[in-house]
Design a protein around this motif. Structure first.
Motif, PDB file in Angstrom:
ATOM      1  N   GLY A  17       0.833  -1.210   0.000  1.00  0.00           N
ATOM      2  CA  GLY A  17       0.000   0.000   0.000  1.00  0.00           C
ATOM      3  C   GLY A  17       0.861   1.251   0.000  1.00  0.00           C
ATOM      4  O   GLY A  17       0.555   2.240  -0.684  1.00  0.00           O
ATOM      5  N   ALA A  18       1.961   1.204   0.775  1.00  0.00           N
ATOM      6  CA  ALA A  18       2.850   2.374   0.839  1.00  0.00           C
ATOM      7  C   ALA A  18       3.518   2.608  -0.525  1.00  0.00           C
ATOM      8  O   ALA A  18       3.660   3.756  -0.974  1.00  0.00           O
ATOM      9  CB  ALA A  18       3.891   2.170   1.932  1.00  0.00           C
ATOM     10  N   GLU A  19       3.920   1.518  -1.181  1.00  0.00           N
ATOM     11  CA  GLU A  19       4.512   1.662  -2.530  1.00  0.00           C
ATOM     12  C   GLU A  19       3.496   2.319  -3.477  1.00  0.00           C
ATOM     13  O   GLU A  19       3.853   3.155  -4.307  1.00  0.00           O
ATOM     14  CB  GLU A  19       4.916   0.295  -3.107  1.00  0.00           C
ATOM     15  N   ASN A  20       2.248   1.921  -3.343  1.00  0.00           N
ATOM     16  CA  ASN A  20       1.215   2.498  -4.215  1.00  0.00           C
ATOM     17  C   ASN A  20       0.981   3.973  -3.904  1.00  0.00           C
ATOM     18  O   ASN A  20       0.762   4.778  -4.821  1.00  0.00           O
ATOM     19  CB  ASN A  20      -0.085   1.699  -4.082  1.00  0.00           C
ATOM     20  N   ALA A  21       1.039   4.322  -2.624  1.00  0.00           N
ATOM     21  CA  ALA A  21       0.887   5.753  -2.267  1.00  0.00           C
ATOM     22  C   ALA A  21       2.005   6.561  -2.918  1.00  0.00           C
ATOM     23  O   ALA A  21       1.768   7.666  -3.441  1.00  0.00           O
ATOM     24  CB  ALA A  21       0.905   5.916  -0.753  1.00  0.00           C
ATOM     25  N   LEU A  22       3.231   6.014  -2.905  1.00  0.00           N
ATOM     26  CA  LEU A  22       4.359   6.721  -3.537  1.00  0.00           C
ATOM     27  C   LEU A  22       4.117   6.896  -5.040  1.00  0.00           C
ATOM     28  O   LEU A  22       4.439   7.949  -5.612  1.00  0.00           O
ATOM     29  CB  LEU A  22       5.666   5.960  -3.317  1.00  0.00           C
ATOM     30  N   LYS A  23       3.556   5.867  -5.676  1.00  0.00           N
ATOM     31  CA  LYS A  23       3.278   5.989  -7.117  1.00  0.00           C
ATOM     32  C   LYS A  23       2.316   7.147  -7.374  1.00  0.00           C
ATOM     33  O   LYS A  23       2.511   7.949  -8.290  1.00  0.00           O
ATOM     34  CB  LYS A  23       2.656   4.694  -7.655  1.00  0.00           C
ATOM     35  N   VAL A  24       1.275   7.229  -6.547  1.00  0.00           N
ATOM     36  CA  VAL A  24       0.291   8.304  -6.761  1.00  0.00           C
ATOM     37  C   VAL A  24       0.944   9.669  -6.531  1.00  0.00           C
ATOM     38  O   VAL A  24       0.726  10.618  -7.307  1.00  0.00           O
ATOM     39  CB  VAL A  24      -0.932   8.125  -5.832  1.00  0.00           C
ATOM     40  N   LEU A  25       1.767   9.765  -5.494  1.00  0.00           N
ATOM     41  CA  LEU A  25       2.459  11.044  -5.237  1.00  0.00           C
ATOM     42  C   LEU A  25       3.323  11.425  -6.436  1.00  0.00           C
ATOM     43  O   LEU A  25       3.394  12.595  -6.822  1.00  0.00           O
ATOM     44  CB  LEU A  25       3.322  10.928  -3.977  1.00  0.00           C
ATOM     45  N   ASP A  26       3.986  10.434  -7.007  1.00  0.00           N
ATOM     46  CA  ASP A  26       4.836  10.687  -8.170  1.00  0.00           C
ATOM     47  C   ASP A  26       3.990  11.160  -9.356  1.00  0.00           C
ATOM     48  O   ASP A  26       4.343  12.153 -10.008  1.00  0.00           O
ATOM     49  CB  ASP A  26       5.596   9.392  -8.502  1.00  0.00           C
ATOM     50  N   TRP A  27       2.868  10.490  -9.618  1.00  0.00           N
ATOM     51  CA  TRP A  27       2.002  10.895 -10.734  1.00  0.00           C
ATOM     52  C   TRP A  27       1.538  12.334 -10.569  1.00  0.00           C
ATOM     53  O   TRP A  27       1.385  13.058 -11.532  1.00  0.00           O
ATOM     54  CB  TRP A  27       0.745  10.005 -10.807  1.00  0.00           C
ATOM     55  N   MET A  28       1.291  12.722  -9.313  1.00  0.00           N
ATOM     56  CA  MET A  28       0.701  14.033  -9.045  1.00  0.00           C
ATOM     57  C   MET A  28       1.781  15.086  -8.714  1.00  0.00           C
ATOM     58  O   MET A  28       1.452  16.185  -8.253  1.00  0.00           O
ATOM     59  CB  MET A  28      -0.298  13.943  -7.881  1.00  0.00           C
ATOM     60  N   ASN A  29       3.066  14.714  -8.916  1.00  0.00           N
ATOM     61  CA  ASN A  29       4.193  15.628  -8.619  1.00  0.00           C
ATOM     62  C   ASN A  29       4.183  16.121  -7.177  1.00  0.00           C
ATOM     63  O   ASN A  29       4.332  17.311  -6.906  1.00  0.00           O
ATOM     64  CB  ASN A  29       4.175  16.832  -9.573  1.00  0.00           C
ATOM     65  N   HIS A  30       3.993  15.204  -6.236  1.00  0.00           N
ATOM     66  CA  HIS A  30       3.938  15.587  -4.824  1.00  0.00           C
ATOM     67  C   HIS A  30       4.752  14.652  -3.952  1.00  0.00           C
ATOM     68  O   HIS A  30       4.333  14.323  -2.843  1.00  0.00           O
ATOM     69  CB  HIS A  30       2.486  15.618  -4.339  1.00  0.00           C
ATOM     70  N   THR A  31       5.939  14.277  -4.427  1.00  0.00           N
ATOM     71  CA  THR A  31       6.748  13.353  -3.625  1.00  0.00           C
ATOM     72  C   THR A  31       7.331  14.033  -2.383  1.00  0.00           C
ATOM     73  O   THR A  31       8.041  13.406  -1.602  1.00  0.00           O
ATOM     74  CB  THR A  31       7.883  12.742  -4.475  1.00  0.00           C
ATOM     75  N   ASP A  32       7.021  15.307  -2.209  1.00  0.00           N
ATOM     76  CA  ASP A  32       7.431  16.019  -0.980  1.00  0.00           C
ATOM     77  C   ASP A  32       6.602  15.557   0.230  1.00  0.00           C
ATOM     78  O   ASP A  32       7.015  15.759   1.375  1.00  0.00           O
ATOM     79  CB  ASP A  32       7.252  17.532  -1.168  1.00  0.00           C
ATOM     80  N   ILE A  33       5.465  14.951   0.008  1.00  0.00           N
ATOM     81  CA  ILE A  33       4.596  14.542   1.129  1.00  0.00           C
ATOM     82  C   ILE A  33       5.059  13.174   1.644  1.00  0.00           C
ATOM     83  O   ILE A  33       5.188  12.223   0.860  1.00  0.00           O
ATOM     84  CB  ILE A  33       3.123  14.488   0.675  1.00  0.00           C
ATOM     85  N   PRO A  34       5.332  13.056   2.958  1.00  0.00           N
ATOM     86  CA  PRO A  34       5.848  11.777   3.458  1.00  0.00           C
ATOM     87  C   PRO A  34       4.778  10.686   3.559  1.00  0.00           C
ATOM     88  O   PRO A  34       3.614  10.972   3.823  1.00  0.00           O
ATOM     89  CB  PRO A  34       6.365  12.137   4.862  1.00  0.00           C
ATOM     90  N   VAL A  35       5.242   9.454   3.338  1.00  0.00           N
ATOM     91  CA  VAL A  35       4.374   8.276   3.451  1.00  0.00           C
ATOM     92  C   VAL A  35       4.908   7.409   4.595  1.00  0.00           C
ATOM     93  O   VAL A  35       6.111   7.135   4.651  1.00  0.00           O
ATOM     94  CB  VAL A  35       4.396   7.457   2.134  1.00  0.00           C
ATOM     95  N   TYR A  36       4.035   7.013   5.484  1.00  0.00           N
ATOM     96  CA  TYR A  36       4.435   6.204   6.650  1.00  0.00           C
ATOM     97  C   TYR A  36       3.731   4.855   6.629  1.00  0.00           C
ATOM     98  O   TYR A  36       2.515   4.792   6.408  1.00  0.00           O
ATOM     99  CB  TYR A  36       4.056   6.921   7.954  1.00  0.00           C
TER     100      TYR A  36
END
Ligand code: BDR
Ligand code: CA
Length: 341
Positions: free
Chosen positions: A46-65
């Motif tokens: 699930g965390a890997e998928n959250a990172l993918k979405v952040l990447d698609w939306m240009n928001h990898t600045d938001i941390p995933v825990y």
């Protein structure tokens, strides 16, 4: 605009991914972090998928825990039959390697609620992380502004049993603990848990026609949405006889931003943890138990307005959405009768 601070607790999950896209495209929200729990898929996936979405939306600045790997008591049952082996409809998007998820979602939740003022939580998965937060850091709850949970059902049938919705069925003890906390925990006194259940989310159906409209307006997003929802479409056809897919989680985000999209009522709600009704959200709408309300249970939604809200934010189109076209495409979802023949 004063953006509201939120933490999104989720289990991506196809509809969680759509909800994250909507949240990330909404200026009303300042997303402090994304916490992940085991639900549709195990927490690491699930965390890997959250990172993918952040990447698609240009928001990898938001941390995933990463959060809790297992429900409080019950054996863990994933929903990969619904969301695919990868949790994103077996869409095969490459993993994000440049950033990694962090550990200890529950500590992050506690620290953030203690440090920041008025932080809300939008929970889109089983409530295990939130239950652990309440168990281990009840003092932090004083920093909680609003709490919205996609889960449960009032009059609608369940999606995991005749009476239970997946998020509460997956970890009924966590759901029970969280609902009880809204009755008994002094830090939450007078607050209501906003229950965005299947009564309203079932009305939110992404159809092939809508997907085609998205593709015409924004080919990149159209392809991405088609890639991640194809598996979900097949599941809904086989399971519910619906052409399209019910996208539950984005409605919780939309409702948090715009209350006019849904309506409901305040009531005391309890969660069953045993027997054939395991995971059921029992809403005491008629005050048999004479207990103060701990929840605000949504019963109505304007599915046209939701879809316009969702598409206008998620699609990157040159021209505004056409109400005329949308009215043709957003249909009243078909609630097929069970077929016992
Ligand atoms: C809920 O369960 C999950 O499969 C979805 O992501 C949603 O949060 C719907 O019952
Ligand atoms: Ca979810």
């Amino acid at each position: 605009m004063n953006a509201r601070k939120v933490i999104i607790d989720c289990d991506p999950g196809i509809d969680d991914a759509l909800a994250l896209m909507l949240a990330l495209a909404s200026p009303e929200l300042e997303i402090l972090g994304i916490t992940v729990v085991s639900g549709n898929v195990p927490v690491e996936k699930g965390a890997e998928n959250a990172l993918k979405v952040l990447d698609w939306m240009n928001h990898t600045d938001i941390p995933v825990y990463c959060g809790e790997p297992l429900p409080l008591v019950r054996d863990y049952v994933d929903a990969m039959d619904t969301h695919g082996e990868d949790g994103l409809g077996e869409s095969a998007y490459p993993p994000i390697t440049s950033i990694r998820p962090k550990e200890h979602a529950v500590s992050f939740l506690a620290d953030t609620l203690r440090r920041e003022e008025k932080v809300s939580i939008i929970a889109l998965g089983p409530l295990t992380n939130i239950a652990r937060l309440i168990q281990t850091a009840p003092d932090a709850l004083s920093g909680l502004d609003e709490f919205v949970s996609m889960g449960g059902c009032y009059k609608s049938h369940g999606n995991c049993s005749p009476v239970a919705e997946y998020n509460y069925w997956c970890d009924p003890h966590a759901a029970q603990l969280v609902y009880e906390a809204f009755s008994t925990e002094p830090m939450l006194s007078g607050r209501l848990l906003h229950m965005v259940g299947l009564d309203v989310t079932r009305k939110i159906v992404l159809t092939p026609n809508l997907l085609e409209y998205i593709r015409q307006l924004d080919p990149v997003m159209g392809k991405r949405l088609a890639d991640i929802t194809r598996f979900y479409f097949d599941f809904h056809w086989n399971q519910e006889g619906i052409i399209g897919c019910v996208i539950n989680d984005p409605l919780a985000v939309a409702y948090f931003i715009d209350r006019s999209l849904c309506d409901g009522f305040a009531a005391y709600t309890a969660i069953e943890t045993e027997g054939i009704c395991l995971g059921q959200s029992v809403v005491d709408a008629y005050r048999f138990w004479n207990k103060p309300a701990n929840s605000y249970v949504l019963t109505e939604t304007d599915h046209f307005s939701f879809m316009k809200f969702f598409l206008s934010r998620v699609i990157n189109a040159q021209n505004p959405l056409s109400d005329t076209v949308l009215h043709q495409l957003v249909t009243v979802p078909c609630q097929n009768k069970p077929d016992y023949t």
